[in-house]
Design a protein around this motif. Structure first.
Motif, short mmCIF file in Angstrom:
data_model
loop_
_atom_site.label_atom_id
_atom_site.label_comp_id
_atom_site.label_asym_id
_atom_site.label_seq_id
_atom_site.Cartn_x
_atom_site.Cartn_y
_atom_site.Cartn_z
N UNK A 251 44.39 35.01 55.13
CA UNK A 251 45.79 34.74 54.88
C UNK A 251 46.21 35.45 53.57
N UNK A 252 47.53 35.68 53.37
CA UNK A 252 47.98 36.42 52.19
C UNK A 252 47.43 35.91 50.87
N UNK A 253 47.43 34.59 50.66
CA UNK A 253 46.94 34.06 49.39
C UNK A 253 45.43 34.25 49.25
N UNK A 254 44.71 34.10 50.35
CA UNK A 254 43.26 34.35 50.34
C UNK A 254 42.98 35.81 50.02
N UNK A 255 43.79 36.69 50.57
CA UNK A 255 43.64 38.12 50.32
C UNK A 255 43.88 38.44 48.84
N UNK A 256 44.91 37.83 48.25
CA UNK A 256 45.20 38.05 46.84
C UNK A 256 44.06 37.58 45.95
N UNK A 257 43.49 36.42 46.29
CA UNK A 257 42.37 35.91 45.51
C UNK A 257 41.16 36.83 45.63
N UNK A 258 40.86 37.27 46.84
CA UNK A 258 39.71 38.17 47.02
C UNK A 258 39.91 39.46 46.25
N UNK A 259 41.11 40.00 46.28
CA UNK A 259 41.38 41.24 45.55
C UNK A 259 41.16 41.05 44.05
N UNK A 260 41.63 39.91 43.53
CA UNK A 260 41.45 39.61 42.11
C UNK A 260 39.97 39.48 41.76
N UNK A 261 39.21 38.81 42.62
CA UNK A 261 37.77 38.66 42.39
C UNK A 261 37.05 40.00 42.44
N UNK A 262 37.42 40.82 43.41
CA UNK A 262 36.77 42.12 43.55
C UNK A 262 37.13 43.07 42.41
N UNK A 263 38.28 42.85 41.80
CA UNK A 263 38.66 43.65 40.63
C UNK A 263 37.87 43.23 39.39
N UNK A 264 37.25 42.05 39.46
CA UNK A 264 36.52 41.51 38.31
C UNK A 264 35.13 41.02 38.71
N UNK A 265 34.32 41.89 39.32
CA UNK A 265 32.99 41.45 39.77
C UNK A 265 32.11 41.02 38.60
N UNK A 266 31.43 39.89 38.77
CA UNK A 266 30.54 39.41 37.73
C UNK A 266 31.24 38.69 36.60
N UNK A 267 32.56 38.65 36.62
CA UNK A 267 33.32 38.01 35.55
C UNK A 267 33.73 36.61 35.98
#
Length: 229
Positions: free
Chosen positions: A156-172
Motif C-alpha cells: 500500500x502507498x504508506x507501506x511503500x513510503x516506509x520501505x523507501x525511507x528504510x532503504x534510503x537509510x540501511x543499517x540506521x
C-alpha cells in the motif's frame, strides 16, 4: 502552484483561498465533496486542502476516491476533529498531513510548502537513483515495483513510503518520530501505535516468508533495516 481547497464554511473557504492567492498560488475553492472529486479528476493540482465535514461526499471518502483513482497529489486535512484517532484515521486513509481548527494561516502555508517541497525532493531523488536494494529486497522508485528475490510484493502507498525511507537509510536506527515526520509529514503523540502497526504490516510482507530477516525492532528505540547477522 495550483491548489485545490475543499471547505464547506464559505467564510473560511474565502479566507484560505485569498491567503494563498496573495502568495502567488492558483487556487480552486469548492464546498462540495462530489464537485471537488469531479474537478480533481478533470484538472491537475499540485496539492489539496480538504475538510472532513463536507456535503455530498465527506472528506475521508473524497480522499479514498482520489487515491483509488491514482491521484498522488499531497493532501492536507484541515478539520475541527482533533483526537489522535481522528488524525490517525485521516492519515491512514491517504492524507499526508493533518491540521486542526482553529489554525494559523502561517502554519497552514508552511505545511503546504513542506508537502510541495517534499514532493519535489522525492522527484529529484528519483532522477538520481531509480532503484534501492538491500540483500535480495529491491524497490524500483519509478514503477513502484517491490521484489524479494523473484517474488513480487504488493504494498500500500504508506507501506511503500516506509520501505523507501528504510532503504534510503540501511543499517540506521529510525525512531518513531523520524518515521512519523518522514512518512506522514506530521508530528503527534509518540505513544501512538500507528508506526508499530505500519511496521508490522510491512514486515509481514517483506520478511515473513523470506530469509534473512531484514526489518528489525529495537524495543524502545526504533527500527532498522539490515541483513540479519
Amino acid at each position: 502552484m495550483k491548489l485545490l481547497v475543499v471547505e464547506d464554511d464559505p467564510t473560511l473557504l474565502d479566507f484560505i483561498c485569498q491567503g494563498f492567492r496573495e502568495q502567488g498560488y492558483t487556487v480552486n475553492g469548492l464546498s462540495d465533496g462530489h464537485e471537488a472529486l469531479l474537478l480533481a479528476k478533470d484538472q491537475p493540482h499540485d496539492a489539496a486542502i480538504i475538510d472532513l465535514m463536507l456535503p455530498g461526499l465527506d472528506g475521508l471518502s473524497l480522499i479514498r476516491e482520489l487515491r483509488a483513482s491514482g491521484h498522488n497529489l499531497p493532501i492536507l486535512i484541515l478539520s475541527a476533529r482533533h483526537t489522535v484517532n481522528d488524525r490517525v484515521l485521516g492519515l491512514e486513509t491517504g492524507s499526508d498531513d493533518y491540521l486542526t481548527k482553529p489554525f494559523s494561516f502561517i502554519e497552514l502555508q508552511a505545511r503546504v510548502q513542506a508537502l510541495l517541497r517534499r514532493r519535489t525532493d522525492s522527484q529529484s531523488n528519483t532522477q538520481i537513483s531509480t532503484s534501492l536494494q538491500l540483500a535480495d529486497l529491491t524497490l524500483d522508485r519509478i514503477s513502484k515495483k517491490v521484489t524479494r528475490g523473484e517474488t513480487l510484493i504488493t504494498l500500500q502507498p504508506r507501506e511503500l513510503s516506509l520501505l523507501e525511507y528504510l532503504l534510503e537509510n540501511p543499517g540506521k536506527v529510525l525512531s518513531k518520530t523520524m518515521i512519523l515526520e518522514q512518512v506522514w509529514d506530521y508530528q503527534f503523540d509518540p505513544q501512538t501505535n500507528v508506526v508499530d502497526v505500519l511496521v508490522c504490516r510491512l514486515r509481514s510482507k517483506i520478511d515473513k516468508d523470506f530469509s534473512p530477516k531484514l526489518l528489525h525492532t529495537l524495543r524502545g528505540i526504533g527500527y532498522v533495516l539490515k541483513a540479519e547477522d
